[in-house]
Write an enzyme that holds these catalytic residues in place. Structure first.
Site, mmCIF file in Angstrom:
data_model
loop_
_atom_site.group_PDB
_atom_site.id
_atom_site.type_symbol
_atom_site.label_atom_id
_atom_site.label_comp_id
_atom_site.label_asym_id
_atom_site.label_seq_id
_atom_site.Cartn_x
_atom_site.Cartn_y
_atom_site.Cartn_z
ATOM 1 N N CYS A 133 60.031 79.974 14.176
ATOM 2 C CA CYS A 133 61.397 79.526 13.904
ATOM 3 C C CYS A 133 62.322 80.714 13.627
ATOM 4 C CB CYS A 133 61.351 78.580 12.703
ATOM 5 S SG CYS A 133 62.924 78.234 11.927
ATOM 6 N N CYS A 158 64.098 80.627 10.261
ATOM 7 C CA CYS A 158 63.110 80.903 9.207
ATOM 8 C C CYS A 158 62.885 82.404 9.072
ATOM 9 C CB CYS A 158 61.779 80.220 9.516
ATOM 10 S SG CYS A 158 61.855 78.426 9.613
#
Length: 128
Positions: free
Chosen positions: A55, A58
């Site tokens: 991600c 992230c």
């Protein structure tokens, strides 16, 4: 409330902050399972980061949560949603990053998406 009461209240709050800062790790703790999650979130102020290695947001958030761990009295717990799908499901995590703030075992806040360091620090400090 008298000045003496105000001073005592400040002393108690500072003592609690000092106690937490002595016990809270200076770097994020990777959650190893449901029992470990419960143990980490049961006491004090805990920022939980549900994330995935693939991600992009992230990855952008990672240095931010590392700073929060180093600079505040909060414990920062990281939950890899690919590794711990059951935990992610249990907490209704449908997108990453999703962050939760726990205070003494109770969920106080939920945030979805990347957050900036100032917002997370302010949020943590508001519950200390």
């Amino acid at each position: 409330m008298s000045d003496a009461d105000d001073i005592e209240s400040i002393r108690e709050r500072k003592a609690e902050q000092l106690k937490q800062s002595l016990t809270a790790p200076d770097e994020p703790v990777h959650v190893e399972g449901a029992d470990h999650f419960e143990e980490l979130t049961s006491d004090g102020v805990v920022l939980v980061d549900f994330y995935a290695d693939w991600c992009g947001p992230c990855q952008m958030l990672e240095p931010v949560v590392e700073d929060v761990a180093a600079e505040t009295v909060a414990t920062v717990a990281k939950v890899d949603v690919d590794e711990h799908q059951s935990l992610a499901g249990q907490f209704g995590v449908q997108g990453v990053p999703t962050l939760f703030l726990y205070v003494d075992g109770e969920r106080a806040e939920r945030m979805v998406g990347a957050q900036d360091a100032d917002r997370l620090r302010s949020l943590v400090e508001s519950y200390v």
